[in-house]
Design an enzyme around this catalytic site. Sequence first.
Site, PDB file in Angstrom:
ATOM      1  N   GLU A 282       9.569  17.108  13.862  1.00 19.11           N
ATOM      2  CA  GLU A 282       9.874  16.435  12.784  1.00 19.11           C
ATOM      3  C   GLU A 282       9.419  17.752  11.520  1.00 19.11           C
ATOM      4  O   GLU A 282       7.989  17.790  11.449  1.00 19.11           O
ATOM      5  CB  GLU A 282       9.577  15.366  12.295  1.00 19.11           C
ATOM      6  CG  GLU A 282      10.207  14.870  11.041  1.00 19.11           C
ATOM      7  CD  GLU A 282       9.779  13.251  10.630  1.00 19.11           C
ATOM      8  OE1 GLU A 282       8.431  12.940  10.720  1.00 19.11           O
ATOM      9  OE2 GLU A 282      10.696  12.703  10.298  1.00 19.11           O
TER      10      GLU A 282
ATOM     11  N   GLU B 237       8.330   1.873  11.183  1.00 14.75           N
ATOM     12  CA  GLU B 237       9.620   2.943  11.149  1.00 14.75           C
ATOM     13  C   GLU B 237       9.207   4.432  10.915  1.00 14.75           C
ATOM     14  O   GLU B 237       8.353   4.628  10.041  1.00 14.75           O
ATOM     15  CB  GLU B 237      10.520   2.370   9.755  1.00 14.75           C
ATOM     16  CG  GLU B 237      10.802   1.292   9.605  1.00 14.75           C
ATOM     17  CD  GLU B 237      12.187   0.937  10.359  1.00 14.75           C
ATOM     18  OE1 GLU B 237      12.838   1.911  10.929  1.00 14.75           O
ATOM     19  OE2 GLU B 237      12.807  -0.246  10.479  1.00 14.75           O
TER      20      GLU B 237
ATOM     21  N   GLY C 130       6.378   5.781   8.061  1.00 13.56           N
ATOM     22  CA  GLY C 130       5.403   6.803   7.949  1.00 13.56           C
ATOM     23  C   GLY C 130       5.481   7.490   9.294  1.00 13.56           C
ATOM     24  O   GLY C 130       6.330   7.246  10.206  1.00 13.56           O
ATOM     25  N   SER C 131       4.419   8.496   9.410  1.00  9.23           N
ATOM     26  CA  SER C 131       4.612   9.229  10.576  1.00  9.23           C
ATOM     27  C   SER C 131       4.305   8.573  12.040  1.00  9.23           C
ATOM     28  O   SER C 131       3.552   7.634  12.171  1.00  9.23           O
ATOM     29  CB  SER C 131       3.596  10.512  10.426  1.00  9.23           C
ATOM     30  OG  SER C 131       2.273   9.800  10.249  1.00  9.23           O
ATOM     31  N   THR C 132       4.865   9.347  12.878  1.00  8.25           N
ATOM     32  CA  THR C 132       4.626   8.957  14.296  1.00  8.25           C
ATOM     33  C   THR C 132       3.004   8.683  14.859  1.00  8.25           C
ATOM     34  O   THR C 132       2.495   7.759  15.287  1.00  8.25           O
ATOM     35  CB  THR C 132       5.454   9.685  15.322  1.00  8.25           C
ATOM     36  OG1 THR C 132       6.759   9.387  14.772  1.00  8.25           O
ATOM     37  CG2 THR C 132       5.040   9.017  16.725  1.00  8.25           C
TER      38      THR C 132
ATOM     39  N   GLY D  79       1.427   5.779  13.139  1.00  9.25           N
ATOM     40  CA  GLY D  79       2.154   4.619  13.626  1.00  9.25           C
ATOM     41  C   GLY D  79       1.514   4.350  15.105  1.00  9.25           C
ATOM     42  O   GLY D  79       0.839   3.257  15.306  1.00  9.25           O
TER      43      GLY D  79
ATOM     44  N   LYS E 154       0.803  -1.300  -0.119  1.00 10.10           N
ATOM     45  CA  LYS E 154      -0.056  -0.061   0.236  1.00 10.10           C
ATOM     46  C   LYS E 154       1.019   1.289   0.047  1.00 10.10           C
ATOM     47  O   LYS E 154       1.285   1.750   1.166  1.00 10.10           O
ATOM     48  CB  LYS E 154      -0.877  -0.133   1.296  1.00 10.10           C
ATOM     49  CG  LYS E 154      -2.275   0.720   1.049  1.00 10.10           C
ATOM     50  CD  LYS E 154      -2.070   2.117   0.638  1.00 10.10           C
ATOM     51  CE  LYS E 154      -1.886   3.180   1.689  1.00 10.10           C
ATOM     52  NZ  LYS E 154      -1.821   4.395   1.099  1.00 10.10           N
TER      53      LYS E 154
HETATM   54  P1  NAD Z   1       2.236   9.214   6.695  1.00  7.04           P
HETATM   55  O1  NAD Z   1       2.197   8.543   8.055  1.00  7.04           O
HETATM   56  O2  NAD Z   1       1.192  10.136   6.529  1.00  7.04           O
HETATM   57  O3  NAD Z   1       1.659   8.118   5.633  1.00  7.04           O
HETATM   58  C1  NAD Z   1       2.330   7.049   5.419  1.00  7.04           C
HETATM   59  C2  NAD Z   1       1.513   5.974   4.847  1.00  7.04           C
HETATM   60  O4  NAD Z   1       0.470   5.626   5.582  1.00  7.04           O
HETATM   61  C3  NAD Z   1       1.022   6.245   3.746  1.00  7.04           C
HETATM   62  O5  NAD Z   1       0.841   5.050   2.568  1.00  7.04           O
HETATM   63  C4  NAD Z   1      -0.429   6.538   3.755  1.00  7.04           C
HETATM   64  O6  NAD Z   1      -1.615   6.476   2.857  1.00  7.04           O
HETATM   65  C5  NAD Z   1      -0.823   5.599   5.211  1.00  7.04           C
HETATM   66  N1  NAD Z   1      -1.727   5.932   6.034  1.00  7.04           N
HETATM   67  C6  NAD Z   1      -2.100   7.167   6.403  1.00  7.04           C
HETATM   68  N2  NAD Z   1      -2.958   6.950   7.518  1.00  7.04           N
HETATM   69  C7  NAD Z   1      -3.193   5.750   7.800  1.00  7.04           C
HETATM   70  C8  NAD Z   1      -3.878   5.107   8.952  1.00  7.04           C
HETATM   71  N3  NAD Z   1      -4.690   5.838   9.782  1.00  7.04           N
HETATM   72  N4  NAD Z   1      -3.886   3.878   8.943  1.00  7.04           N
HETATM   73  C9  NAD Z   1      -3.142   3.248   7.821  1.00  7.04           C
HETATM   74  N5  NAD Z   1      -2.334   3.846   6.992  1.00  7.04           N
HETATM   75  C10 NAD Z   1      -2.163   5.224   6.816  1.00  7.04           C
HETATM   76  O7  NAD Z   1       3.347   9.355   6.537  1.00  7.04           O
HETATM   77  P2  NAD Z   1       4.064  10.381   5.202  1.00  7.04           P
HETATM   78  O8  NAD Z   1       3.802  11.862   5.249  1.00  7.04           O
HETATM   79  O9  NAD Z   1       3.713   9.410   3.764  1.00  7.04           O
HETATM   80  O10 NAD Z   1       5.652  10.057   5.566  1.00  7.04           O
HETATM   81  C11 NAD Z   1       6.317  10.885   5.849  1.00  7.04           C
HETATM   82  C12 NAD Z   1       6.588  10.337   7.478  1.00  7.04           C
HETATM   83  O11 NAD Z   1       7.299   9.050   7.036  1.00  7.04           O
HETATM   84  C13 NAD Z   1       7.718  11.158   8.066  1.00  7.04           C
HETATM   85  O12 NAD Z   1       7.272  11.214   9.555  1.00  7.04           O
HETATM   86  C14 NAD Z   1       9.160  10.293   8.163  1.00  7.04           C
HETATM   87  O13 NAD Z   1       9.995  10.647   9.281  1.00  7.04           O
HETATM   88  C15 NAD Z   1       8.520   9.020   8.073  1.00  7.04           C
HETATM   89  N6  NAD Z   1       9.489   8.006   7.577  1.00  7.04           N
HETATM   90  C16 NAD Z   1      10.259   7.257   8.369  1.00  7.04           C
HETATM   91  C17 NAD Z   1      11.178   6.248   7.977  1.00  7.04           C
HETATM   92  C18 NAD Z   1      11.952   5.574   8.650  1.00  7.04           C
HETATM   93  O14 NAD Z   1      12.592   4.435   8.255  1.00  7.04           O
HETATM   94  N7  NAD Z   1      11.911   5.653  10.041  1.00  7.04           N
HETATM   95  C19 NAD Z   1      11.473   6.172   6.377  1.00  7.04           C
HETATM   96  C20 NAD Z   1      10.735   7.217   5.923  1.00  7.04           C
HETATM   97  C21 NAD Z   1       9.662   8.035   6.236  1.00  7.04           C
END
Ligand code: NAD
Length: 481
Positions: free
Chosen positions: A384, A250, A228-230, A233, A176
Amino acid sequence: MTTTQLLIGEEWVDAADGATAATINPANGEVIGTFADGSATDVDAAVAAAQAGFESDAWRGMSPDARGKVLWRVAELIEENAVEIAALETLDQGQPTFVSTNISVPLAAQVFRYYAGFATKLEGKISPVSIPDQLSLQQRSPLGVVGLITPWNFPLDIAAWKLAPALATGNATILKPAEQTPLSTVRLAELCLEAGVPAGVVNLVTGGPEAGRALVAHPGVKKISFTGSTAVGREIVKTAAADLKRVGLELGGKAASIICDDADIDAAVVGNLQGALFNTGQACGAFTRFFVHRARVDEFVTKLASAADSLKIGPGQEADTVVGPLVSAEHLDRVDGYVRSGEQQGAELVTGGERVGGALENGFFYQPTVFTEVEDDMTIAQEEIFGPVLSVMPYDDLDEAVARANGTSYGLVGVVWTQDLKTAHTLPSRIEAATVFVNQLPLIDPGSPWGGLGASGWGRELGSYSIEEYTETKTTFINLG
Ligand code: NAD
């Protein structure tokens, strides 16, 4: 214009309700394609297809050697199509070409090749037990259907470093990707089929948070690997509690870089700037807080600001671009909001601080921005930003620097700049981060683990650690009496 579909089993299909969404070129704001916008109905279909794929003879019965060959072939196909895939990543994500060409695409291929080798090395063990006439043997077994949810900053690589170990260990998968950047993941799924991954073993549901939520809540999914974002998560952990689904996270970062009084300042300026502006600051490991010994801070700030000003800002397609666009208009506003908050809270803007206009005004470009006079409790020092915003803070002694570097909820990356061997060895262990870089920019290698502490996540990816993330230990007691 590109139009992409979902991959369910071996069929490419539209979303069940026909919904589509647009993906945008961040360098000029124009629509470059539409993708199927999946919903819970499509996730149900993908899970059913993945369950069938997981149980199929084609996958279950595939020898470890054959499975390894399939992964190796995916790596070859990525390399054979490298120019096209790098261009796609730059178009959809905005990555400067030197990043997509020299890092994203080669790393994805390397990750598949690395895990191809594991398919034939998933060894078990025999444990000595004290019960007479018993043999206790343990094997690694796949989890079943795993959901792989990825962000928009490194779409291809993050998909690869989840997908490759999940396949090497015999799972069936549902990808996804982020709604902002689906295109390279669609291409990766196509290459998996071409490489000989059996039907149903790789499925793809493009779409937004609704599709992600449905995947997390689905009882047929045994594990969610999320980057993705904290905030998201945390939501995933709550949902996964319902069926105690396994979760790998992550998440975000707020890396501190400690520049000691004996550091080579010229090297530190170059390395920290690269670490801060890699992919325009849209990297979880981006260096963001610079703790500089007070004796060196003026020199560091002057050189850092001047180097930041000299960088070429432009579309990722231009070969000499160092600073590309941010991924979306929404993210541009978010980054600008952080910069304004820094000013309001009393930080001093040394350079940057504005979106880029002129010929670039339709794209989502932001100037590399350097602040000084940043206090530890300011929003820009705690949250962040995920953009090209650097905060410099002087310190007087190393104990103080360490305490302040550890003063956020994140724990992904730390950095040390010193020419003293003892400091290089002792300081990293005092920094609360899963990875510490000494005298260099952030590096990722398939053989070395990546992950975070605290608000930066749970678990480790890459290296042999990923094998544990995608397998269960299965024990069999055999009666020898
Ligand atoms: P995001 O959390 O908004 O989205 C990430 C993914 O999750 C997307 O595919 C999104 O559609 C999906 N998503 C959104 N809401 C969801 C939910 N409620 N349930 C399940 N899935 C959902 O993050 P973003 O804005 O796409 O990415 C940026 C973030 O990712 C930053 O915080 C960055 O630090 C983090 N990141 C971390 C690492 C790592 O290795 N630690 C690497 C890359 C990015």
